[in-house]
Design an enzyme around this catalytic site. Structure first.
Site, PDB file in Angstrom:
ATOM      1  N   GLU A  46       0.865  -1.181   0.000  1.00  0.00           N
ATOM      2  CA  GLU A  46       0.000   0.000   0.000  1.00  0.00           C
ATOM      3  C   GLU A  46       0.897   1.224   0.000  1.00  0.00           C
ATOM      4  O   GLU A  46       1.964   1.227   0.621  1.00  0.00           O
ATOM      5  CB  GLU A  46      -0.891   0.009   1.249  1.00  0.00           C
ATOM      6  CG  GLU A  46      -1.750   1.268   1.324  1.00  0.00           C
ATOM      7  CD  GLU A  46      -2.798   1.229   2.422  1.00  0.00           C
ATOM      8  OE1 GLU A  46      -2.603   0.513   3.417  1.00  0.00           O
ATOM      9  OE2 GLU A  46      -3.810   1.936   2.272  1.00  0.00           O
ATOM     10  N   CYS A 240      -6.593   1.128   2.950  1.00  0.00           N
ATOM     11  CA  CYS A 240      -7.588   2.205   2.965  1.00  0.00           C
ATOM     12  C   CYS A 240      -7.510   3.070   1.715  1.00  0.00           C
ATOM     13  O   CYS A 240      -8.499   3.724   1.376  1.00  0.00           O
ATOM     14  CB  CYS A 240      -7.398   3.061   4.209  1.00  0.00           C
ATOM     15  SG  CYS A 240      -7.750   2.164   5.721  1.00  0.00           S
ATOM     16  N   ASN A 375     -11.855  -3.185   0.629  1.00  0.00           N
ATOM     17  CA  ASN A 375     -10.711  -3.423   1.511  1.00  0.00           C
ATOM     18  C   ASN A 375     -11.218  -4.067   2.800  1.00  0.00           C
ATOM     19  O   ASN A 375     -11.735  -5.167   2.761  1.00  0.00           O
ATOM     20  CB  ASN A 375      -9.957  -2.102   1.742  1.00  0.00           C
ATOM     21  CG  ASN A 375      -8.888  -2.224   2.826  1.00  0.00           C
ATOM     22  OD1 ASN A 375      -8.210  -3.243   2.900  1.00  0.00           O
ATOM     23  ND2 ASN A 375      -8.755  -1.226   3.667  1.00  0.00           N
ATOM     24  N   GLU A 376     -11.106  -3.392   3.918  1.00  0.00           N
ATOM     25  CA  GLU A 376     -11.581  -4.035   5.157  1.00  0.00           C
ATOM     26  C   GLU A 376     -12.965  -3.468   5.497  1.00  0.00           C
ATOM     27  O   GLU A 376     -13.140  -2.840   6.523  1.00  0.00           O
ATOM     28  CB  GLU A 376     -10.567  -3.857   6.288  1.00  0.00           C
ATOM     29  CG  GLU A 376     -10.123  -2.442   6.510  1.00  0.00           C
ATOM     30  CD  GLU A 376      -9.074  -2.289   7.599  1.00  0.00           C
ATOM     31  OE1 GLU A 376      -8.326  -3.223   7.888  1.00  0.00           O
ATOM     32  OE2 GLU A 376      -9.033  -1.196   8.172  1.00  0.00           O
TER      33      GLU A 376
HETATM   34  O1  AHR Z   1      -1.885  -1.125   6.713  1.00  0.00           O
HETATM   35  C1  AHR Z   1      -2.406   0.097   7.086  1.00  0.00           C
HETATM   36  C2  AHR Z   1      -3.924   0.105   7.110  1.00  0.00           C
HETATM   37  O2  AHR Z   1      -4.402  -0.776   8.066  1.00  0.00           O
HETATM   38  C3  AHR Z   1      -4.602  -0.345   5.856  1.00  0.00           C
HETATM   39  O3  AHR Z   1      -4.713   0.666   4.937  1.00  0.00           O
HETATM   40  C4  AHR Z   1      -5.938  -0.761   6.323  1.00  0.00           C
HETATM   41  O4  AHR Z   1      -6.514  -1.746   5.514  1.00  0.00           O
HETATM   42  C5  AHR Z   1      -5.715  -1.189   7.745  1.00  0.00           C
HETATM   43  O5  AHR Z   1      -6.594  -0.584   8.588  1.00  0.00           O
END
Ligand code: AHR
Length: 664
Positions: A46, A240, A375-376
């Protein structure tokens, strides 16, 4: 009792005590169990901590296209410099600068670029300076210099080249500059030469010596470190940043392909997420875009796993504000993004997006097999949106495996904010192929969750542990203890390889001068890098994965720090390619643990290879000054003949991790 007898009794009691304390484990080498997927140990990239621009992506110039919201951010302009946007050569990056006569032969016009925390150059290395330029009022010239502003030498510049701008139309000019010295914090200076003005756009300085020598390539040492991890899966681009602070700033892959000069800038949400580590110049140039991602995945032998927006802006930043997210009726462009990405990766060169890939230099398909949607994410907002994505992907690409999410936490939270179990229920109902779980947890969690996957339902989707790291209580850095606990917990991945099929720790990269989040796997400044102990743990697993699980038990129970197991975690695998048994064991207790492995199905003696992580200072870490302070040590150990089976006897130092490779 006489003295001699007393001593004998004492020695015997010590011997008995140590026998009693030995942790006896049985490894059944006769029956290879579930296959360990080649995707098991992977990486997650990321653009956080200046991982892309200023990190893995080779570009050394910041704001090369003058598209930052403050168009001259990163640049120091002097003399007559204007930012313009009419008749620009690249429609999605419309701004450029015009350097004009400062009005006196002793005055100067020009620009200085500060790079990312400086520009890192190395002695003897070649750098390609390139620029799109035009000279509307007749032939002009620029002087390009690398400068050291802190130098006490007579001159600040340590290398210089002149470029004649000979066309009144936009044209690309390019020269190679070899640096005579190493400098982590150089700057790039451009002088207008003479009185004729020039327009400059997309000013770039790139190492020639990139990974695989690609022109728009990756910083060699960092990409090499990824390759050396032997990752099976490569999750990209987030995180994110897939979601964006708002939908406008979500990651849009279509903006990241095609000519690099025409990729529009995007704000990076990690610029402003943490105001205690605030970097107002953190944007995404998209120079490292989806083509570069697929190509890098191919180069390092990992399966690409792209993650795309499900139409939800970051839920952490917007919570239940429905207006922040795409309405159900407006989801189609987001679904199209997924379908088109699959076509971009795998479609024939005659298809619309397959042609874009081919035009970028890769006519052969990338053979992408997985896609993550969201994503999450969590909650009904997510589940209802994911449903039409699944239907559309299944209808057109039935072989593509879909990765859904169970949210940001690895279990239900007491305040009911993130409902982990609901996430899994929804993913089962939607028939996702894999469910992405995230856990940034403390020492206690890692010590007590070794049996996490043993009780998972084997019938539903498989597990992708897509982001995890041990965040020590009050110790959020890459200390040794955290890495050992990660290693210990990872035995549970291996033991449960029938359900855990992909994993990747997070985050991957961090620039020493620009990080927002730690721990991370690989740290660097502008010229040097180091690997953390967590990195070595990942590498040890990935390079000693084996092909099938073997049963390893202590008192017939899995070894996962259960009662009476003295802080031990262990798992075993068979490697069908080399005909070896591979045992992994972590001692998380504060004392040495004698261990013995009864290798049922094996007879006779032999020498086994060992790889060990062992260190005394729990808070110690590798650093840029001591990059190899804590690294795995190679060794050997004797395997003896036991009662009907081979027997391996050893002592595990306190807080250590060891791998044995034993030829069958
Ligand atoms: O790895 C950092 C962040 O942690 C990522 O963007 C997110 O998916 C998680 O909350």
């Amino acid at each position: 009792m006489n003295k001699k007898l007393l001593i004998c009794a004492y020695v015997l009691s010590i011997a008995l005590a140590s026998v009693a304390q030995t942790n006896v484990m049985e490894v059944n080498t006769k029956k290879p169990g579930a296959p360990i997927q080649p995707t098991m140990y992977g990486i997650f990239f990321e653009d956080i901590n200046y991982a892309a621009d200023g990190g893995l992506y080779g570009e050394l110039v910041k704001n090369r296209s003058f598209e930052f919201p403050q168009h001259l951010m990163g640049w120091q302009a002097f003399g007559c410099v204007d930012v313009e946007d009419d008749n620009a050569p690249f429609e999605r990056c419309p701004h450029y600068v015009v350097l004009s006569d400062p009005g006196h032969r002793d005055r100067r016009t020009g620009l200085v670029n500060e790079g990312y925390f400086g520009i890192g150059v190395e002695k003897g290395e070649a750098y390609r300076f390139s620029v799109w330029a035009k000279a509307p009022k007749g032939d002009a010239a620029i002087r390009v210099q690398l400068i050291d502003e802190s130098s006490m030498e007579e001159r600040q510049e340590f290398v210089e080249q002149e470029i004649a701008i000979t066309s009144s139309d936009w044209k690309k000019y390019s020269v190679k500059i070899t640096s005579p010295k190493t400098d982590k914090h150089a700057k790039l200076r451009i002088f207008l030469k003479g009185t004729n003005s020039v327009a400059l756009e997309h000013i770039s300085l790139f190492p020639v010596n990139t990974f695989k020598n690609r022109e728009n390539g990756m910083r060699r040492d960092l990409a090499q470190a990824l390759a050396e991890l032997k990752p099976g899966i490569f999750r990209f681009p987030g995180g994110c940043i897939v979601e964006g602070t708002d939908l406008d700033t979500r990651y849009q892959w279509k903006n990241t392909v095609g000519p690099v000069e025409n990729r529009p800038l995007n704000q990076n949400r990690w610029e402003h997420t943490f105001d205690h580590r605030y970097f107002p110049d953190y944007n995404q140039s998209y120079g490292l875009g989806f083509f570069e991602f697929f190509q890098l995945a191919e180069d390092i032998g990992a399966e690409p796993l792209p993650i795309l927006s499900v139409g939800l802006a970051c839920q952490f930043q917007n919570w239940d504000d429905e207006s922040a997210h795409v309405k159900m009726n407006d989801l189609q462009p987001y679904i199209d993004d997924c379908l088109d990405l699959i076509e971009f990766a795998n479609g024939p060169v005659t298809s619309k997006w397959g042609k874009v890939r081919a035009d970028m230099g890769h006519p052969a398909p990338f053979n992408m097999k997985y896609i993550g949607v969201g994503n999450e994410q969590w909650g009904e907002f997510y589940y209802e949106r994911l449903k039409p994505f699944v239907a559309a992907i299944r209808a057109r690409y039935p072989d593509i495996k879909i990765v859904g999410s169970s949210g940001p936490m690895p279990d239900d939270q007491p305040d009911n904010t993130y409902r982990f179990e609901d996430g899994w229920k929804a993913m089962r109902a939607l028939k996702a192929d894999l469910v992405d779980e995230h856990y940034y947890r403390d020492e206690e969690w890692f010590l007590t969750n070794g049996l996490r996957y043993d009780s998972y339902d084997r019938k539903g989707p498989k597990v992708f542990a897509g982001e995890y790291a041990c965040h020590g209580k009050g110790k959020k850095w890459n200390h040794y203890e955290a890495a050992v606990l990660e290693a210990a917990f990872m035995t549970s991945f291996e033991r449960n390889a029938d359900i855990v099929q992909m994993t990747s720790p997070a985050p991957l990269f961090a620039h020493i001068d620009g990080w927002q989040w730690r721990p991370d796997q690989i740290w660097y400044d502008n010229t040097d890098m180091f690997k953390t102990v967590s990195y070595y743990v990942q590498q040890l697993y990935a390079t000693n994965a084996g092909t099938n699980v073997l049963s390893l038990t202590m008192d017939k129970k899995p070894v996962a720090n259960q009662a009476g197991q003295n802080g031990l975690f262990a798992s075993a695998a068979y490697d069908g390619k080399t005909d070896e048994v591979i045992i992994k064991i972590a001692n998380t207790s504060k004392v040495q643990q004698p261990v013995s492995f009864i290798l049922t199905g094996m007879k006779g003696t032999r020498t086994a290879q060992t790889l060990t992580l062992c260190h005394q200072g729990m808070d110690d870490e590798n650093t840029i000054f001591q990059p190899e302070r804590i690294i795995p040590q190679k060794g050997t150990i004797r395997v003896d003949e036991g009662k009907g089976s081979s027997l391996l006897l050893d002592d595990m130092p306190p807080m250590s991790f060891r791998i044995y490779r034993i030829r069958k």
